[in-house]
Write an enzyme that holds these catalytic residues in place. Structure first.
Site, PDB file in Angstrom:
ATOM      1  N   LYS A  26       0.803  -1.216   0.000  1.00  0.00           N
ATOM      2  CA  LYS A  26       0.000   0.000   0.000  1.00  0.00           C
ATOM      3  C   LYS A  26       0.835   1.266   0.000  1.00  0.00           C
ATOM      4  O   LYS A  26       2.023   1.266   0.302  1.00  0.00           O
ATOM      5  CB  LYS A  26      -0.989  -0.024   1.168  1.00  0.00           C
TER       6      LYS A  26
ATOM      7  N   ARG B  38      -4.184 -10.073   4.578  1.00  0.00           N
ATOM      8  CA  ARG B  38      -4.593 -10.091   3.170  1.00  0.00           C
ATOM      9  C   ARG B  38      -3.446  -9.515   2.347  1.00  0.00           C
ATOM     10  O   ARG B  38      -3.124  -8.328   2.459  1.00  0.00           O
ATOM     11  CB  ARG B  38      -5.864  -9.260   2.985  1.00  0.00           C
TER      12      ARG B  38
END
Length: 293
Positions: A226, A261
């Site tokens: 991210k 995840r």
């Protein structure tokens, strides 16, 4: 008759790893790579071999700035790949299949086809039919914290104190789910790293995970590749953020995360096994409100 997937361990025994399969042309790090059903199946089999406990299939990019395509397009992208993966992964060692959607119509079709979990980035906000559907299905439901949508989230990262605010907003979303008939045992919390949060707020959330876990819900974290990791590392290439992702995963496990995840399943499975050996015995055996997996 399709065989049921192997049972997952009870919460607290080890960290579960959820592999990402993006069925989109525009996801931030691998958009277009697995859009074709055959490519999605190949990736799913690779992630299974690497040790994924779950696979999360998503046909709508939820990155900041993504254009929403609607349930019909999402179904057109999702169902051929889901059907192919279900046919190929019918054995007892197959990962559980999670569907990343905030549309009840997509969730319903996927569950009827044989999917096992629903992962809703809106926490039930975007489609009023989602929570009653999940209640009726009785499936595990990942309730994520977010604000706004892909077009507006970056303008909504305003918090007095991010950890208690996210906790309170997750509690309110949980109350709405329970009112709709969802059982406590179905719910996992995801604090929504990267969704309406700045880099500093994401780091504060990671430090504050014990406060979130104290509410008793299993925690799922999605730090993989991210933007906040890229900003800390000064690394613009999402695929080059593996080791930053691994560091976040270790910290998350040490603070009680139950599911990670990630895109890079193989390295993170190794990371999780080592972090479990270091930290898992120091954590409560399972969340106070354990879910049926």
């Amino acid at each position: 008759m399709r065989s049921a997937p192997a049972a997952l361990p009870r919460w607290g025994e080890r960290t579960l790893v959820m592999g990402v399969v993006n069925l989109t042309p525009d996801s931030f790090s691998d958009g277009g790579c697995f859009l074709a059903p055959e490519a999605a199946l190949r990736q799913a089999l690779i992630l299974q071999k690497q040790g994924a406990d779950l696979l999360d299939l998503g046909a709508q990019s939820t990155r900041p700035g993504a254009v929403e395509v609607g349930a019909d397009v999402e179904l057109q992208r999702l169902m051929p790949s889901l059907d192919l993966i279900l046919q190929a992964m019918g054995g007892g060692s197959a990962p559980r299949l999670s569907i990343d959607t905030f549309h009840a119509a997509v969730a319903e079709a996927a569950l009827e086809a044989g999917a096992h979990w629903i992962n809703d980035v809106s926490g039930g906000r975007r489609d009023p039919a989602m929570l009653p559907l999940v209640a009726a299905a009785g499936c595990p439901y990942v309730l994520m914290h977010s604000r706004g949508d892909s077009q507006t989230m970056d303008r909504m990262a305003t918090y007095g104190a991010v950890v208690p605010t996210v906790r309170d907003e997750l509690l309110r979303a949980t109350d709405r789910a329970l009112t709709a008939g969802v059982q406590v045992s179905q719910i996992l919390w995801d604090p929504g790293l990267g969704f309406a949060k700045t880099t500093a707020q994401n780091l504060a959330l990671l430090r504050g995970l014990p406060e979130l876990r104290s509410e008793g819900f299993p925690l799922l974290l999605g730090p993989s590749r991210k933007r906040f990791i890229g900003e800390v590392l000064q690394e613009q290439r999402p695929r080059a953020r593996l080791w930053g992702t691994a560091a976040v995963c270790v910290a998350a496990i040490a603070s009680g995360a139950d599911v990670l995840r990630v895109h890079d399943v193989g390295p993170i499975v190794q990371t999780a096994r080592m972090a479990d050996a270091l930290y898992r015995d120091r954590l409560p055996r399972e969340p106070a409100q354990a879910t049926a997996l």
